[in-house]
Motif scaffolding. Structure first.
Motif, short mmCIF file in Angstrom:
data_model
loop_
_atom_site.label_atom_id
_atom_site.label_comp_id
_atom_site.label_asym_id
_atom_site.label_seq_id
_atom_site.Cartn_x
_atom_site.Cartn_y
_atom_site.Cartn_z
N SER A 291 0.83 -1.20 0.00
CA SER A 291 0.00 0.00 0.00
C SER A 291 0.87 1.24 0.00
O SER A 291 2.09 1.18 0.11
CB SER A 291 -0.90 0.00 1.25
OG SER A 291 -1.95 -0.92 1.10
N ARG B 142 -8.06 7.38 -8.01
CA ARG B 142 -7.15 6.29 -7.61
C ARG B 142 -7.58 5.01 -8.29
O ARG B 142 -8.69 4.92 -8.80
CB ARG B 142 -7.21 6.08 -6.10
CG ARG B 142 -6.62 7.24 -5.28
CD ARG B 142 -7.37 7.43 -3.98
NE ARG B 142 -6.63 8.37 -3.13
CZ ARG B 142 -5.93 8.00 -2.09
NH1 ARG B 142 -5.84 6.73 -1.75
NH2 ARG B 142 -5.29 8.88 -1.34
N LYS C 161 -3.17 9.23 16.00
CA LYS C 161 -4.31 9.67 15.17
C LYS C 161 -5.13 8.49 14.65
O LYS C 161 -6.21 8.69 14.10
CB LYS C 161 -3.86 10.60 14.03
CG LYS C 161 -2.89 10.09 13.04
CD LYS C 161 -2.51 11.20 12.06
CE LYS C 161 -1.42 10.78 11.15
NZ LYS C 161 -1.80 9.94 10.04
C1 6PG Z 1 -2.94 5.21 -0.02
C2 6PG Z 1 -3.01 3.97 0.81
C3 6PG Z 1 -4.04 4.13 1.92
C4 6PG Z 1 -3.23 4.21 3.21
C5 6PG Z 1 -4.04 4.83 4.33
C6 6PG Z 1 -3.18 5.08 5.55
O1 6PG Z 1 -2.67 5.12 -1.20
O2 6PG Z 1 -3.10 6.28 0.58
O3 6PG Z 1 -2.94 2.82 0.19
O4 6PG Z 1 -4.98 3.15 2.01
O5 6PG Z 1 -2.83 2.91 3.58
O6 6PG Z 1 -4.53 6.08 3.86
O7 6PG Z 1 -2.23 6.06 5.21
P1 6PG Z 1 -1.07 6.49 6.23
O8 6PG Z 1 -0.19 5.29 6.38
O9 6PG Z 1 -0.37 7.64 5.58
O10 6PG Z 1 -1.73 6.87 7.54
#
Ligand code: 6PG
Length: 248
Positions: free
Chosen positions: A45, A181, A203
């Motif tokens: 991700s 996306r 958070k």
């Molecule tokens: C993306 C990710 C998304 C991410 C979450 C958490 O492309 O943004 O795949 O699903 O895992 O938004 O994001 P953080 O790790 O920045 O908190």
């Protein structure tokens, strides 16, 4: 507090400990898959949480993984060119891929530079090419994060993409982030052998409690809908993110 890794939710002292454990799980699972099937398929991700995990795989654990027999994919991508600051490919390329000897043909990025629908179709063709057409792609491992709204990959609350049953990947418009996306769909995510959630930081405490409360019903948040049909989902969280889970 370090807990047993087989438990569905493992809480660690801090984000560094989560990243170290995640990287060592990847090393272990890669060997099992390569020994049994000749290759290891992983989808990653974007976002900030996996960056340290990527760094560890690209440095101290680099020799613990046979990159020649590792195929890397993405759970989702922002519809931007690969050199764009918001590109999930770019963050993995810089933190990991540029540091390891993985064959170019083993890197299956989502082409975020294409129009969203075309990019999604092209990625589906790539998945068919790599996994065959005898059913859903079965990843050995998928790394997921969770947004403060409970989204995972680019599956957002109340989005039509949550009810996709046939396609492997679809374009989605992320209203809050005001961008397009491309994301793997729930049937593909839930067909993985192992899903590893990485969730760290204060958070995320509220949403992690909400998701955990909702897990039995498992309807409220996209992340709650991740229930591998023949695999396992493991949550690696740090003390801050799990601060509201006490006694649960
Ligand atoms: C993306 C990710 C998304 C991410 C979450 C958490 O492309 O943004 O795949 O699903 O895992 O938004 O994001 P953080 O790790 O920045 O908190």
């Amino acid at each position: 507090m370090e807990s047993d890794v087989t438990a569905p939710l493992c809480s660690f002292s801090d984000a560094e400990a989560v990243s170290i454990r995640a990287a060592s799980i990847v090393a272990g699972l890669s060997k099992i898959a390569q020994d049994s099937k000749g290759r290891f398929t992983i989808a990653v991700s974007g976002g900030s949480t996996p960056l340290r995990f990527f760094e560890l795989l690209g440095t101290s654990l680099r020799n613990d993984i046979e990159w020649a027999r590792t195929e890397i994919f993405w759970a989702d991508e922002r519809c931007v060119p690969p050199e764009h600051k918001d590109s999930n490919y770019k963050s993995a390329q810089e933190a990991l891929l540029s540091r390891v000897d993985i064959p170019r043909e083993n890197v299956h990025r989502i082409r975020g530079e294409m129009p969203p629908e075309e990019g999604a179709r092209e990625y589906e063709e790539e998945l068919l090419r790599c996994f065959g057409s005898a059913g859903l792609p079965e990843f050995d491992l998928i790394i997921l994060g969770v947004g403060e709204d409970g989204h995972t990959a680019s599956l957002f609350p109340d989005a039509a993409s949550l009810s996709e049953e046939k396609r492997f990947a679809v374009p989605v418009y992320a209203g809050k982030m005001q961008n397009w996306r491309i994301t793997l769909t729930l049937p593909v995510l839930n067909n993985a052998a192992t899903i590893l959630f990485l969730v760290t930081g204060q958070k995320k405490a509220d949403i992690l409690r909400e998701i955990y409360e909702d897990r039995k019903k498992g309807t409220k948040y996209p992340a709650s809908l991740i229930k591998p049909v023949h695999g396992e989902a493991i949550w690696l969280v740090d003390r801050e993110a799990s601060s509201q889970l006490k006694g649960m």
